[in-house]
Design an enzyme around this catalytic site. Structure first.
Site, PDB file in Angstrom:
ATOM      1  N   SER A 135       0.861  -1.175   0.000  1.00 36.43           N
ATOM      2  CA  SER A 135       0.000   0.000   0.000  1.00 36.43           C
ATOM      3  C   SER A 135       0.902   1.231   0.000  1.00 36.43           C
ATOM      4  O   SER A 135       1.719   1.402   0.899  1.00 36.43           O
ATOM      5  CB  SER A 135      -0.888  -0.038   1.249  1.00 36.43           C
ATOM      6  OG  SER A 135      -1.660   1.126   1.349  1.00 36.43           O
ATOM      7  N   LYS A 161      -1.217  -0.806  -4.267  1.00 39.92           N
ATOM      8  CA  LYS A 161      -2.410  -0.019  -3.919  1.00 39.92           C
ATOM      9  C   LYS A 161      -1.978   1.416  -3.711  1.00 39.92           C
ATOM     10  O   LYS A 161      -1.064   1.691  -2.938  1.00 39.92           O
ATOM     11  CB  LYS A 161      -3.031  -0.585  -2.643  1.00 39.92           C
ATOM     12  CG  LYS A 161      -4.099   0.306  -2.011  1.00 39.92           C
ATOM     13  CD  LYS A 161      -4.863  -0.454  -0.942  1.00 39.92           C
ATOM     14  CE  LYS A 161      -4.904   0.289   0.375  1.00 39.92           C
ATOM     15  NZ  LYS A 161      -5.589  -0.485   1.429  1.00 39.92           N
ATOM     16  N   LEU A 162      -2.636   2.310  -4.430  1.00 43.80           N
ATOM     17  CA  LEU A 162      -2.304   3.726  -4.345  1.00 43.80           C
ATOM     18  C   LEU A 162      -3.326   4.439  -3.466  1.00 43.80           C
ATOM     19  O   LEU A 162      -4.537   4.341  -3.696  1.00 43.80           O
ATOM     20  CB  LEU A 162      -2.306   4.324  -5.759  1.00 43.80           C
ATOM     21  CG  LEU A 162      -2.025   5.820  -5.861  1.00 43.80           C
ATOM     22  CD1 LEU A 162      -0.611   6.150  -5.398  1.00 43.80           C
ATOM     23  CD2 LEU A 162      -2.249   6.299  -7.294  1.00 43.80           C
ATOM     24  N   LYS A 163      -2.841   5.156  -2.457  1.00 44.88           N
ATOM     25  CA  LYS A 163      -3.720   5.989  -1.640  1.00 44.88           C
ATOM     26  C   LYS A 163      -4.037   7.232  -2.457  1.00 44.88           C
ATOM     27  O   LYS A 163      -3.115   7.871  -3.003  1.00 44.88           O
ATOM     28  CB  LYS A 163      -3.016   6.377  -0.348  1.00 44.88           C
ATOM     29  CG  LYS A 163      -2.845   5.225   0.619  1.00 44.88           C
ATOM     30  CD  LYS A 163      -4.174   4.799   1.210  1.00 44.88           C
ATOM     31  CE  LYS A 163      -3.974   3.881   2.397  1.00 44.88           C
ATOM     32  NZ  LYS A 163      -5.258   3.380   2.912  1.00 44.88           N
ATOM     33  N   ASP A 188      -7.315   3.518  -3.066  1.00 44.18           N
ATOM     34  CA  ASP A 188      -8.022   3.594  -1.783  1.00 44.18           C
ATOM     35  C   ASP A 188      -8.162   5.056  -1.370  1.00 44.18           C
ATOM     36  O   ASP A 188      -7.167   5.727  -1.098  1.00 44.18           O
ATOM     37  CB  ASP A 188      -7.234   2.815  -0.723  1.00 44.18           C
ATOM     38  CG  ASP A 188      -7.941   2.739   0.621  1.00 44.18           C
ATOM     39  OD1 ASP A 188      -9.049   3.308   0.756  1.00 44.18           O
ATOM     40  OD2 ASP A 188      -7.388   2.101   1.542  1.00 44.18           O
ATOM     41  N   ASN A 190     -10.016   6.114   1.321  1.00 41.91           N
ATOM     42  CA  ASN A 190     -10.258   6.257   2.765  1.00 41.91           C
ATOM     43  C   ASN A 190     -11.350   7.275   3.100  1.00 41.91           C
ATOM     44  O   ASN A 190     -11.137   8.198   3.912  1.00 41.91           O
ATOM     45  CB  ASN A 190      -8.959   6.589   3.519  1.00 41.91           C
ATOM     46  CG  ASN A 190      -8.060   5.387   3.696  1.00 41.91           C
ATOM     47  OD1 ASN A 190      -7.022   5.274   3.052  1.00 41.91           O
ATOM     48  ND2 ASN A 190      -8.455   4.439   4.548  1.00 41.91           N
ATOM     49  N   GLU A 213     -11.265   1.114  -3.461  1.00 40.77           N
ATOM     50  CA  GLU A 213     -11.582   0.848  -2.055  1.00 40.77           C
ATOM     51  C   GLU A 213     -12.147   2.075  -1.340  1.00 40.77           C
ATOM     52  O   GLU A 213     -11.538   3.147  -1.351  1.00 40.77           O
ATOM     53  CB  GLU A 213     -10.275   0.383  -1.381  1.00 40.77           C
ATOM     54  CG  GLU A 213     -10.392  -0.033   0.064  1.00 40.77           C
ATOM     55  CD  GLU A 213      -9.039  -0.536   0.597  1.00 40.77           C
ATOM     56  OE1 GLU A 213      -8.146  -0.861  -0.221  1.00 40.77           O
ATOM     57  OE2 GLU A 213      -8.872  -0.592   1.818  1.00 40.77           O
ATOM     58  N   ASP A 238     -13.974  -1.194   2.865  1.00 39.90           N
ATOM     59  CA  ASP A 238     -13.057  -1.399   3.991  1.00 39.90           C
ATOM     60  C   ASP A 238     -13.784  -0.889   5.246  1.00 39.90           C
ATOM     61  O   ASP A 238     -14.486  -1.661   5.925  1.00 39.90           O
ATOM     62  CB  ASP A 238     -11.743  -0.641   3.705  1.00 39.90           C
ATOM     63  CG  ASP A 238     -10.764  -0.600   4.872  1.00 39.90           C
ATOM     64  OD1 ASP A 238     -11.105  -1.062   5.977  1.00 39.90           O
ATOM     65  OD2 ASP A 238      -9.637  -0.080   4.703  1.00 39.90           O
ATOM     66  N   LYS A 262     -10.297  -6.871   7.521  1.00 34.61           N
ATOM     67  CA  LYS A 262      -9.278  -6.568   8.536  1.00 34.61           C
ATOM     68  C   LYS A 262      -9.876  -7.038   9.850  1.00 34.61           C
ATOM     69  O   LYS A 262     -10.852  -6.452  10.318  1.00 34.61           O
ATOM     70  CB  LYS A 262      -9.044  -5.054   8.646  1.00 34.61           C
ATOM     71  CG  LYS A 262      -8.367  -4.389   7.481  1.00 34.61           C
ATOM     72  CD  LYS A 262      -8.219  -2.888   7.747  1.00 34.61           C
ATOM     73  CE  LYS A 262      -7.659  -2.195   6.528  1.00 34.61           C
ATOM     74  NZ  LYS A 262      -7.663  -0.723   6.674  1.00 34.61           N
ATOM     75  N   GLY A 290      -4.658  -4.267   5.892  1.00 34.05           N
ATOM     76  CA  GLY A 290      -3.648  -4.123   6.935  1.00 34.05           C
ATOM     77  C   GLY A 290      -3.828  -2.830   7.682  1.00 34.05           C
ATOM     78  O   GLY A 290      -4.449  -1.888   7.179  1.00 34.05           O
TER      79      GLY A 290
END
Ligand code: OSB
Ligand code: MG
Length: 369
Positions: A135, A161-163, A188, A190, A213, A238, A262, A290
């Protein structure tokens, strides 16, 4: 098994570098490490806490308080006969799932060690290696991003995985895709976006992403179901999937095509396996997320990820991607096929470096019957 002693330690363990998401960052782990003892056997667990309530509502201080005041005493009061049952000891406590999971993980490890089987086996794991990726946190600019991603690819990670966040989404995703046309890539957000951003998020559909995500609010299954009808990239939840009920709602509403499991967010391994099975019955793949865990939580995660429906690479990178030195003596290393090997020894497999754990401990507490 009647627990005789619970030891809590809050550690402070700096990461190799800052981990930045759309809304906060982590410079160090403030995990609570849990040790439980019964009949001469020891079990270890980790609640991977951080300083602020940014990912979910919990912090290391709230988790400590809940463990000390409610969850620890409840566990000491219960004769847990089977690790699937630990969650029932905590039934009266609403939410606070990370705090619960730290204790529940330690109980699973204890039962596995007492039976001299691996945690993977006790949970129903079927794999001896698990596929993993990395990530990649928010980077200052595209050249730095490409260098960072290139570094991980060189080390053998086959999935990235790119934030992302507003102002750091289409452009960096395009840059990675142009450089590595075949890379397994996902993003992702968030919980930083809104349903009104749907047309913008649609632009990511051109990059052949494995999944997108949790773009919308942490507790918003409803609008994810609406967004799922607009974008073609498979949506993955998530933050929103905190229990088997939430998973059932998301599946029925078609709010996602994939679930990130998770066990810390879900409050333990038992509920996580339930979600894994429910998704499998619905034909929905899951993968293991994670929370930047230390070697103790990481070993727990690898065991869970060995179950059959974990069919996409997990956010379970090798320990050295997180810490210069970890609190275990046997860190995971990345195999050349971008996998980690599932421990076969007794329990979760982590060999705790107790001297180093003592060095990084900020607070310690013992609860006894
Ligand atoms: O959303 O998956 C997330 C880290 C901290 C909080 C939330 C998330 C993450 C990660 C890192 O993406 C996953 C890892 O490598 O542990
Ligand atoms: Mg996430």
């Amino acid at each position: 098994m009647k627990i005789e002693r619970i030891e809590l330690r809050r550690i402070h363990l700096p990461y190799v570098r800052r981990f930045e998401t759309s809304g906060w960052f982590h410079d160090a782990s403030d995990a609570i490490i849990v040790r439980v003892d019964a009949d001469g056997v020891t079990g270890w667990g980790e609640a991977p806490m951080s300083e602020g309530p940014w990912y979910n509502e919990e912090t290391y201080q709230t988790a400590w308080f809940m463990m000390e005041t409610y969850l620890g005493p409840m566990l000491l009061d219960t004769d847990v006969v089977d690790p699937w049952q630990t969650r029932h000891a905590f039934k009266r406590v609403r939410a606070n799932r990370m705090a619960k999971s730290g204790l529940e993980f330690a109980m699973w490890d204890l039962f596995a060690r007492a039976q001299n089987v691996s945690l993977s086996k006790l949970l129903g794991g079927t794999r001896d290696k698990v596929d993993v990726g990395v990530s990649v946190p928010i980077q200052p600019d595209v050249p730095t991003l490409l260098e960072t991603v290139g570094g991980y690819i060189d080390r053998g990670y086959k999935r990235v995985k790119l934030k992302i966040k507003p102002g750091w989404d289409v452009e960096p995703t395009r840059a990675i895709r142009e450089r590595w046309p075949d890379l397994l890539l996902q993003v992702d957000g968030n919980s930083i976006y809104h349903l009104s951003d749907a047309e913008h998020l649609k632009e990511l559909d051109q990059f052949n992403l494995l999944l997108h995500e949790q773009p919308l609010d942490h507790d918003d299954i409803f609008n994810h179901a609406k967004l799922a009808k607009i974008i073609s990239t498979p949506l993955c939840l998530d933050e929103s999937i905190v229990s088997p009920d939430h998973a059932a709602w998301a599946i029925e509403l078609n709010a996602c095509k994939i679930i990130n499991i998770k066990p810390t967010r879900i409050g333990g391994l038992a509920d996580s396996v339930e979600i894994h099975n429910m998704a499998q019955a619905a034909g929905m793949p899951v993968w293991h997320g994670g929370m930047l865990e230390t070697g103790i939580g990481r070993a727990t995660n690898v065991a869970l990820a060995s179950l059959p429906n974990f069919s996409l690479p997990g956010d379970i990178s090798a320990n050295d991607r997180y810490f210069p030195r970890d609190i275990v003596q046997n860190p995971f290393t990345l195999n050349s096929d971008s996998t980690l090997t599932v421990p076969t020894g007794s329990g979760n497999g982590a060999v705790v470096d107790e001297a180093f754990l003592e060095e990084v401990t900020q607070e310690r507490m013992v609860l006894t019957r």
